[in-house]
Enzyme design. Structure first.
Site, PDB file in Angstrom:
ATOM      1  N   LEU A  12     -40.611  -6.042  39.047  1.00  0.00           N
ATOM      2  CA  LEU A  12     -40.749  -4.618  39.358  1.00  0.00           C
ATOM      3  C   LEU A  12     -39.825  -3.800  38.464  1.00  0.00           C
ATOM      4  O   LEU A  12     -38.607  -4.045  38.416  1.00  0.00           O
ATOM      5  CB  LEU A  12     -40.404  -4.352  40.826  1.00  0.00           C
ATOM      6  CG  LEU A  12     -41.298  -5.044  41.863  1.00  0.00           C
ATOM      7  CD1 LEU A  12     -40.848  -4.663  43.266  1.00  0.00           C
ATOM      8  CD2 LEU A  12     -42.763  -4.696  41.656  1.00  0.00           C
ATOM      9  N   GLY A  52     -35.071 -11.153  43.933  1.00  0.00           N
ATOM     10  CA  GLY A  52     -35.003  -9.828  44.540  1.00  0.00           C
ATOM     11  C   GLY A  52     -36.240  -8.992  44.286  1.00  0.00           C
ATOM     12  O   GLY A  52     -36.875  -8.498  45.212  1.00  0.00           O
ATOM     13  N   ASP A  53     -36.592  -8.800  43.004  1.00  0.00           N
ATOM     14  CA  ASP A  53     -37.783  -8.018  42.665  1.00  0.00           C
ATOM     15  C   ASP A  53     -38.692  -8.792  41.711  1.00  0.00           C
ATOM     16  O   ASP A  53     -39.421  -8.201  40.922  1.00  0.00           O
ATOM     17  CB  ASP A  53     -37.398  -6.667  42.057  1.00  0.00           C
ATOM     18  CG  ASP A  53     -36.561  -6.814  40.783  1.00  0.00           C
ATOM     19  OD1 ASP A  53     -36.161  -7.964  40.474  1.00  0.00           O
ATOM     20  OD2 ASP A  53     -36.324  -5.803  40.098  1.00  0.00           O
ATOM     21  N   GLU A  54     -38.646 -10.117  41.803  1.00  0.00           N
ATOM     22  CA  GLU A  54     -39.459 -10.984  40.951  1.00  0.00           C
ATOM     23  C   GLU A  54     -40.498 -11.726  41.785  1.00  0.00           C
ATOM     24  O   GLU A  54     -40.205 -12.227  42.878  1.00  0.00           O
ATOM     25  CB  GLU A  54     -38.581 -11.997  40.221  1.00  0.00           C
ATOM     26  CG  GLU A  54     -37.704 -11.415  39.141  1.00  0.00           C
ATOM     27  CD  GLU A  54     -36.984 -12.509  38.382  1.00  0.00           C
ATOM     28  OE1 GLU A  54     -37.655 -13.253  37.649  1.00  0.00           O
ATOM     29  OE2 GLU A  54     -35.760 -12.624  38.553  1.00  0.00           O
TER      30      GLU A  54
END
Length: 342
Positions: free
Chosen positions: A202, A243-245
């Site tokens: 993201l 986390g945002d992967e």
């Protein structure tokens, strides 16, 4: 046997042998026990010949009163069944009487459980000392134990399934986690099946956390998860690995054009504004795509190629995708990639 003495004996037999029948010297039934009367539907069969109600299979020679009394002298055990429905199998013991008649005490033997069900019998329909009562209690206790065991097994199975799902699920988004991803990749690798995967990161997510806080970040991650699930098939897998992967796996989908279409759809969906309270958050996504067409390629190598493609997409300006070529390794530049999402 008639008169007050007969009534007293009948009353005694009713208490001790509720499934008995008393026969006169002519083989006519003079008195029924209460349970036998209940089994016969409450109808009175007094005055009818015993042979009209039952058929005797053993001993085969019993076809009249003389033969019945002779059977009594040789042990008196009978195998018989009712002539009409329900034609329940019965056991009988014959005891001769002084007047030339006899008492035949009947029982269901090992068929008592079925008989209780068919005829709606209860403990009160058997003599207090009848072993059938204990058998019925054992059957009831066994049924209760089996039902309790079944329910316990169901709870254990449900608990195991829930624990397994929890172990393979990302609690925030409901997506699969890294452990689940490893299992899926191992299974696909062992099967030799072709597949593709996307490594998605993201863009601008750190700014959301820094500006609006982690609660807003959690909302954005949950919204992003819904976008990814909506853009994939039921057979595909979506996993949050950091986390945002995220990693998306597409079994049997190796067409670069179709994968590019999905990547564009994902980026477009993730760039939609996300309301969080009174604020509006905006993110995008960079995606690296790798296609496994060689059944010998290890899953780790495929992930590595997708990772390289992802960072090529980020270097190209974010909010776009790259499809890794078959020979891509660390250190390649953007020109090596076969497709881009500009």
């Amino acid at each position: 046997m008639t008169g007050p003495g007969a009534e007293m004996i009948d009353d005694m037999l009713d208490r001790l042998c509720p499934m008995h029948v008393r026969l006169g010297p002519d083989g006519v039934m003079r008195h029924f026990g209460p349970t036998l009367r209940k089994i016969r539907g409450g109808q009175s069969s007094e005055g009818q010949a015993f042979w009209d109600m039952v058929t005797i299979s053993r001993p085969r020679s019993v076809d009249g009163m003389d033969a019945l009394l002779d059977a009594a002298r040789h042990g008196g055990t009978l195998r018989l069944r009712f002539r009409d429905d329900p034609a329940a199998a019965l056991k009988g013991v014959v005891v001769p009487l002084d007047d030339g008649g006899a008492v035949v005490n009947l029982s269901f033997g090992i068929s008592v459980v079925d008989a209780v069900r068919i005829h709606g019998l209860s403990a009160g329909d058997f003599a207090p000392t009848d072993l059938a009562i204990e058998l019925l209690y054992l059957v009831e206790a066994n049924a209760a134990a089996m039902e309790a065991s079944r329910k316990l097994n169901l709870r254990l199975q449900s608990g195991m399934i829930a624990a397994e799902e929890q172990a393979f699920t990302d609690t925030l988004t409901g997506l699969k986690n890294r452990r689940a991803l490893d299992h899926i990749l191992a299974r696909l690798s062992e099967s030799g099946e072709t597949f593709a995967l996307m490594h998605l990161d993201l863009d601008f997510f750190k700014q959301v956390n820094d500006t609006y806080g982690h609660a807003a970040g959690d909302t954005v991650l949950q919204r992003a998860a819904r976008v990814m699930v909506a853009a994939t098939r039921e057979r595909d897998a979506v996993a949050r690995i950091g986390g945002d992967e995220f990693v998306l796996i597409f079994p049997r989908l190796v067409d670069p054009d179709k994968l590019a279409m999905i990547a564009r759809r994902l980026i477009q969906g993730l760039e939609e504004p996300i309301p969080v309270g009174e604020q509006t958050c905006r993110i995008s996504a960079s995606i690296g795509i790798a296609i496994r067409q060689d059944s010998e390629e290890a899953a780790e190598d495929l992930l590595h190629r997708a990772d390289i493609a992802l960072y090529a997409a980020k270097r190209a300006g974010r909010g776009r995708f790259r499809v890794a070529g078959a020979g891509d390794t660390a250190g390649v530049d953007d020109a090596t990639f076969s497709h881009d999402g500009d």
